[in-house]
Design an enzyme around this catalytic site. Structure first.
Site, short mmCIF file in Angstrom:
data_model
loop_
_atom_site.label_atom_id
_atom_site.label_comp_id
_atom_site.label_asym_id
_atom_site.label_seq_id
_atom_site.Cartn_x
_atom_site.Cartn_y
_atom_site.Cartn_z
N CYS A 126 0.84 -1.19 0.00
CA CYS A 126 0.00 0.00 0.00
C CYS A 126 0.88 1.24 0.00
CB CYS A 126 -0.92 0.01 1.22
SG CYS A 126 -2.10 1.35 1.24
N PRO A 127 0.74 2.15 -0.93
CA PRO A 127 -0.33 2.23 -1.94
C PRO A 127 -0.15 1.30 -3.13
CG PRO A 127 1.11 4.11 -2.16
CD PRO A 127 1.60 3.35 -0.97
#
Lengths: 76, 377
Positions: free
Chosen positions: A14-15
């Site tokens: 993430c991201p």
């Protein structure tokens, strides 16, 4: 000669690799090449999809020892 | 050992307090010193802005006096750094003072740059500052109905924020009895509804169930405020009546001006959390260029690893711990339900269905945060 900047997004969730590439492309100049390193197999499909939709250039894509090396050139 | 912490946000504060406890005896006998330089005498609980934007928290609930959060041994100054001289282990501050150090920790954070997209700052609402969150709430109160579009810049702080504000907007209008008058439309930069695939797999059917429409592979290009149209880099356009954005972020200007990192992000070793080429300079929180979430929890867990390492350097001359990429994010799924995502460099998240219990734990954490900042939790 254009710069080649490497973004190592291996083993991150993430991201995620494509988002890192999008962020990197915003920093780059037109003509620059960015090499994205990703351990996410999904990158082999979702990076070209975005590149084609936006109109950047796919330079190369290969898997080496489980890591995708995807080179793209900023076109606009 | 002279330890200098630049930045008094979540990362810098947890680091300072954690270090002060670990180095209690060294601070008492003069073998260590901790100095913190910050731009503000107030500490803001930034995640609370999300709630301010929908009228669930008041701005004054988000602040504490920074000095009150710090262990008394920390030498705290409101005097932001303007010049970094890493080759000579010193910084110069706004007041003109020079601070020398043996170990430096940079935790200056990030800032929004809505102006990077033409028309966005003028025509969109957002919630990343107190002023903008209050303004956004007033717009929501005045809104009589129509299409609410959520648009997301890259990179942005708090990867869960786009989903959270979307679910909270849905519930806000539902709570006001306006569901039949409001269409919430979500956009996202990549080809699914969230960067984390397991989170996207949960969020997409939730959108379908709630009637929230969405468009992926949508990166903002410009806003036509006169005609209320949002254009994307990918060539599409969306009409809106109310535009809500999670704006793109950059690191702080002082980082760029000093040539420490492009766009204000400092090149950082992902395990040691040291600045590339400088083993006595640690970087944490939003300030790193690491490809991980820019979030308070990231700063929190990085601060704990760095504190352990700096303390070990003071005691035995060498660091002892690698940062494993740990991040824990709550995900508000509306007005009264929430879930969470926890992951690190090796293990992806596995979010569970939202529950009221997790939402109430998040509500409790909004207060417990001050114990976290003090290094107690």
């Amino acid at each position: 000669m254009s710069d080649v900047r490497v973004i190592d997004a291996c083993n991150t969730f993430c991201p995620g690799p494509l988002m890192e590439l999008i962020a990197g492309m915003k920093q780059a100049e037109v003509g620059d090449v960015i090499e994205l390193l990703s351990s996410d197999a999904g990158s082999a499909a979702d990076v070209p999809e975005w590149i084609n939709k936006v109109g950047h250039e796919m330079v190369s894509s290969e898997q080496v020892d489980g890591v995708w090396h995807i080179k793209v050139r900023k076109m606009k | 050992m002279r330890i200098l912490i630049v930045g008094g946000g979540m990362g810098g504060t947890i680091l300072g307090n954690n270090l002060a406890r670990r180095l209690k005896s060294e601070l008492a006998n003069g073998k260590a010193r901790i100095t913190m330089l910050s731009a503000s005498d107030r500490h803001m609980y930034q995640p609370g802005l999300l709630y301010v934007a929908v009228g669930q928290m008041m701005p004054d609930q988000l602040y504490r006096d920074q000095r009150s959060l710090l262990e008394p041994e920390i030498d705290f100054h409101v005097d932001p750094v303007e010049e970094f001289d890493l080759d000579n282990n010193r910084v110069k501050t706004k007041s003109g003072k020079t601070h020398e150090y043996d170990v430096l920790a940079i935790a200056t954070g990030s800032r929004i740059v809505p102006e990077a997209i033409p028309g966005l700052a003028e025509h969109a609402e957002y919630f990343y500052t107190e002023e903008s969150a209050v303004k956004m709430y007033n717009r929501l109160r005045e809104f009589q109905g129509g299409k609410v579009v959520v648009a997301v810049g890259v990179p942005h702080k708090c990867p869960m924020a786009p989903l959270e504000i979307t679910f909270m907007l849905h519930d806000y209008f539902k709570h006001r009895g306006m569901s039949d008058k409001v269409q919430v439309h979500y956009t996202y930069p990549i080809g699914r509804t969230h960067g984390l695939e397991p989170v996207a797999k949960w969020a997409t059917p939730e959108f379908d169930r709630l009637g929230i429409t969405y468009e992926t592979l949508f990166n903002m290009k410009e806003v036509d405020g006169a005609d209320k149209v949002l254009h994307s880099e990918e060539g599409s356009a969306i009409n809106y009546d109310l535009l809500i954005t999670v704006p793109a972020h950059k690191g702080m200007e002082v980082i760029e001006k000093n040539g420490l990192g492009q766009s204000g992000w400092i090149p950082t070793d992902r395990h040691r959390l040291t600045m590339e080429g400088h083993d006595n300079v640690f970087v944490l929180g939003d300030t790193t260029n690491l490809p991980i979430s820019k979030a308070g929890s990231t700063a929190h867990f990085e601060a704990e690893a760095i504190a352990e390492n700096i303390a070990a350097m003071a005691k035995i001359g060498t660091p002892v711990r690698d940062y494993d990429g740990k991040v824990f994010c709550f995900i508000e799924a509306g007005r009264d339900r929430a879930t969470y995502a926890m992951f690190n460099y090796q293990n992806p998240p596995d979010p569970k269905p939202p529950t009221k219990a997790v939402h109430w734990f998040k509500m409790a954490y909004n207060q417990l945060y001050w114990a976290s900042a003090r290094g107690l939790l």
